[in-house]
Design an enzyme around this catalytic site. Structure first.
Site, mmCIF file in Angstrom:
data_model
loop_
_atom_site.group_PDB
_atom_site.id
_atom_site.type_symbol
_atom_site.label_atom_id
_atom_site.label_comp_id
_atom_site.label_asym_id
_atom_site.label_seq_id
_atom_site.Cartn_x
_atom_site.Cartn_y
_atom_site.Cartn_z
ATOM 1 N N ASP A 72 102.387 34.460 56.211
ATOM 2 C CA ASP A 72 103.811 34.502 56.554
ATOM 3 C C ASP A 72 104.284 33.180 57.151
ATOM 4 O OD1 ASP A 72 103.801 37.033 55.625
ATOM 5 O OD2 ASP A 72 104.717 37.960 57.397
ATOM 6 N N ASN A 83 106.199 38.053 51.217
ATOM 7 C CA ASN A 83 106.618 39.315 51.847
ATOM 8 C C ASN A 83 106.890 39.071 53.328
ATOM 9 O OD1 ASN A 83 107.290 41.993 51.966
ATOM 10 N ND2 ASN A 83 105.193 42.763 51.816
ATOM 11 N N ASP A 135 105.203 48.279 65.400
ATOM 12 C CA ASP A 135 104.003 47.752 64.735
ATOM 13 C C ASP A 135 102.736 48.238 65.426
ATOM 14 O OD1 ASP A 135 105.593 46.562 62.929
ATOM 15 O OD2 ASP A 135 105.190 44.492 63.535
ATOM 16 N N GLU A 139 106.195 46.474 55.311
ATOM 17 C CA GLU A 139 105.427 45.928 54.194
ATOM 18 C C GLU A 139 105.197 46.986 53.112
ATOM 19 O OE1 GLU A 139 105.344 44.922 57.160
ATOM 20 O OE2 GLU A 139 104.539 42.877 57.355
ATOM 21 N N HIS A 154 98.886 44.238 55.822
ATOM 22 C CA HIS A 154 97.873 43.782 56.779
ATOM 23 C C HIS A 154 97.570 44.809 57.862
ATOM 24 C CE1 HIS A 154 101.256 42.084 59.537
ATOM 25 N NE2 HIS A 154 101.770 42.911 58.661
ATOM 26 N N ARG A 155 98.616 45.449 58.374
ATOM 27 C CA ARG A 155 98.367 46.362 59.504
ATOM 28 C C ARG A 155 97.628 47.631 59.082
ATOM 29 N NH1 ARG A 155 100.178 43.577 63.420
ATOM 30 N NH2 ARG A 155 102.093 42.410 63.145
ATOM 31 N N LYS A 160 98.012 37.932 55.934
ATOM 32 C CA LYS A 160 99.427 37.842 56.277
ATOM 33 C C LYS A 160 99.620 37.398 57.728
ATOM 34 C CE LYS A 160 103.654 40.373 55.308
ATOM 35 N NZ LYS A 160 104.552 40.145 56.414
#
Ligand code: DC
Length: 646
Positions: free
Chosen positions: A49, A93, A317, A345, A389-390, A415
């Site tokens: 990112d 993204n 998040d 995402e 990613h998370r 990311k």
């Protein structure tokens, strides 16, 4: 690499230095680009990112250099709008790049096209475009109304007065307006329409703007006034805080897996709202300590986290981490007010529900909430990550349930945290494995069983699995060269190991699999790659807390490559023949020493020469020659190697 197999863990402890915050990194980069003067940035996050933002700034005429130290950059500010007036900008993204750049470019008086990956084009941006249009910006949608890609054309900007921005879909729209409007030099009042979500992210924006000399007046969360006649000015040097969202994985690991786990890079003075994740963890029993620049988490004194019902709107998040932590609580957990998950995402509510179910949880999915009922034991699962990613990072925590998992497409962590799995491994305490291999009749079976008993570990006799496949195939009339059918059989093998007994379809077969015919059959089926592949996960499933002694050919080389102790146990052919000779006589069977020695030598040669999993001492395996040793001495040697000697 299309997947990553994570070992089961028995705990977590250690210290992790966090990578820089994504949110702060991209805000600092943009403000440094718009500011007067040169900014030296320390600890900038290295990730996809941030790379998208750096590339965009480059294309837009902002000069920057990466300096010698990792994370250190120098940005030469444009002192106003972005200098290059034509650009086709691809932003992957990266929402933290897309939204603020849209606003900054709308006020830069050029011709721009902004696009991203397919998912970026499904993430709404209408509230921001509507806000910018109110001051005259010329922005059009190139595909679906309200979504990227966008085209921006020069326009007569009429700043000042009141601009209204929707706050219910993403706080990044407000952030983008706040950061861009000082470019106009005119006092402007921004009013938030609807309830603002993810408020702490707006705090990050305001704090970062203040570092660059623009102080925004505010009326709570309803209105913000950008003063007139202000300009961004470089603060000279600026340090990026550690990523507080990334901290959540390690703190949760400490809270679930004993701890203490300490994260460095965020603490009491952090400007990131996600540090409040630590409060959420504390509220469900974790023991938390906070320092100026660190936070530490340990498991509750009771050992188990408590079930929860929490409004998580302020930490959307980090809340994902709580969804996985719910697997380790004592009851149903409700995560409320998380509708923004649907436009991140991926649709994170749907994705999380799907993946937690694979691990055995019962999950109820609401429009803006998730209810997770933990399973008795976390099951093995092959986790999909949805290019998010998370998803990958938080689901790794499931391994603290003592079961390994497979993470598909693990590189999505690039990311925000390219080194995530290495950092996670550094605090992981994998369930220990002692791998023992060696030639036929070396006594490895006896030694392995005794070591397991002494340590209270589980015991995997992997040879028995190949013997069982051979036996099951013979019983079902499957030819021993039908690789496909044998692999299918191996995958479904209805076997149970209970105490010392081996049950195939409820039939006790402990003696049958030791018969000579079965040994021959086993060595044939073990040479077939599809059969070996079919047994991989079944073998790994034996690795459960508190530990495993795994015996057999490829335990150290393939199945448990990370085994902490690897032993190659052998003895001369004469000694092995002698041991077998005694065994046979004890069983009342006829035996012939010369024949036994010859057989063993032949089998050694065949095993060492075969293409698939040949008999060979691994480089990192300890050699244990038991020729002159008693069984007890051999057992003590292995216990010593495992650091558990008597
Ligand atoms: O260790 P054992 O004699 O029970 O093994 C039976 C057969 O299976 C033998 O031919 C070796 C093979 N084997 C294997 O290929 N890989 C293993 N992990 C274990 C055994």
């Amino acid at each position: 690499m299309d997947h990553l197999d994570l070992p089961p863990l028995s705990g977590a402890a250690g210290t992790v230095r966090l990578p820089g915050s994504k949110s702060i990194s991209n805000r600092v980069l943009l403000l440094a680009a718009l500011a007067e003067g040169v900014t030296e940035i320390h600890d900038l996050l290295a990730s996809d990112d941030v790379d998208r933002m750096l590339e965009a700034l480059d294309a837009l005429g902002v000069r920057w250099e990466s300096l010698d130290e990792p994370g250190r950059y120098r940005v030469h500010g444009a002192g106003g709008p972005l200098p290059v007036k034509h650009g086709d900008i691809f932003l992957g993204n990266a929402g933290t790049a897309f939204r603020p750049l849209t606003a900054a470019l709308a006020l830069s008086g050029g011709h721009y096209r902004l696009s991203g990956v397919a998912r970026m084009h499904e993430r709404p941006i209408g509230d921001l475009v509507d806000g910018l249009r109110q001051i005259g910006a010329n922005i059009s949608y190139k595909a679906a109304e309200g979504y990227p890609p966008l085209v921006i054309e020069p326009a007569e900007i009429r700043p000042g007065g009141v601009v209204r921005v929707g706050g219910e879909v993403s706080s990044q729209f407000l952030t983008a307006m706040l950061m861009a409007l000082p470019l106009t030099g005119v006092e402007t009042r921004i009013e938030v329409v609807g309830e603002l979500i993810s408020k702490p992210y707006v705090e990050i924006t305001l704090a970062t703007m203040a570092r660059f000399g623009v102080v925004v007046a505010r009326e709570g969360w309803r209105a913000f006034v950008i003063p007139g006649g202000v300009r961004y000015r470089s603060p000279g040097a600026i340090h990026v805080e550690g990523d507080a969202s990334s901290a959540s994985y390690f703190l949760a690991a400490g809270a679930i897996g004993g701890g203490p786990v300490r994260v460095e890079g965020v603490g009491r003075d952090s400007i990131q709202g996600d540090v409040r994740f630590a409060e959420a963890l504390a509220s469900i029993g974790a023991r938390i300590e906070v320092g100026d620049n660190w936070i530490e988490a340990r498991a509750p004194t009771s050992g188990r986290l408590e079930a929860f019902d929490l409004d998580l709107n302020h930490i959307p998040d980090a809340a994902m981490t709580l969804a996985v932590a719910a697997l380790f609580t004592d009851g149903a957990c409700r995560l409320r007010n998380i509708a923004s998950w649907r436009v991140k995402e991926t649709d994170r509510i749907m994705a999380m529900a799907t993946e937690l179910r694979k691990l055995g949880a019962t999950v109820d999915e609401g429009d803006d909430e998730l209810v997770v009922i933990p399973p008795e034991v976390v099951r093995y699962g092959e986790i999909d990550t949805y290019d998010d990613h998370r998803m990958a990072m938080c689901l790794a925590l499931a391994t603290l349930g003592g079961t390994g998992i497979r993470i598909n497409d693990p590189k999505c962590v690039n990311k925000t945290f390219p080194d995530y799995f290495a950092a996670f491994a550094s605090i992981s305490r994998p369930v220990p494995v002692i791998a023992i291999d060696g030639p036929s009749a070396s006594g490895k079976g006896t030694v392995a069983a005794r070591v397991a008993e002494r340590l209270g570990y589980h015991h995997l006799d992997s040879g028995a699995l190949y013997r069982l496949v051979a036996l099951a195939a013979t019983r079902a009339g499957v030819p021993l060269d039908d690789e496909g059918a044998l692999a299918a059989l191996a995958r479904e093998l209805p076997v149970r190991f209970e105490g010392g007994r081996v049950l195939l379809d409820d039939d006790e077969v402990g003696d049958a699999i030791r018969a000579e015919a079965c040994s021959l059959g086993a060595s044939r089926v073990a040479a077939l790659p599809a059969v070996r592949e079919a047994l991989v996960l079944r073998q790994r499933a034996f690795r459960r807390a508190p530990g495993l002694v795994a015996e057999g050919r490829d335990m150290a080389s393939t199945i448990f490559t990370d085994a902490g102790v690897k032993i190659f146990l052998t003895a001369s052919a004469e000694i092995r023949a002698e041991r077998r000779y005694k065994q046979l006589l004890e069983k009342g069977m006829a035996a012939n020493m010369a024949g036994l020695i010859r057989d063993l030598r032949e089998r050694d040669a065949r095993d060492a020469a075969r293409a698939v999993a040949p008999l060979r001492q691994q480089e990192d395996a300890l050699l244990l020659d038991t020729s002159g040793m008693s069984i007890d001495e051999a057992v003590d040697f292995v216990l010593d190697a495992a650091g558990a000697g008597t």
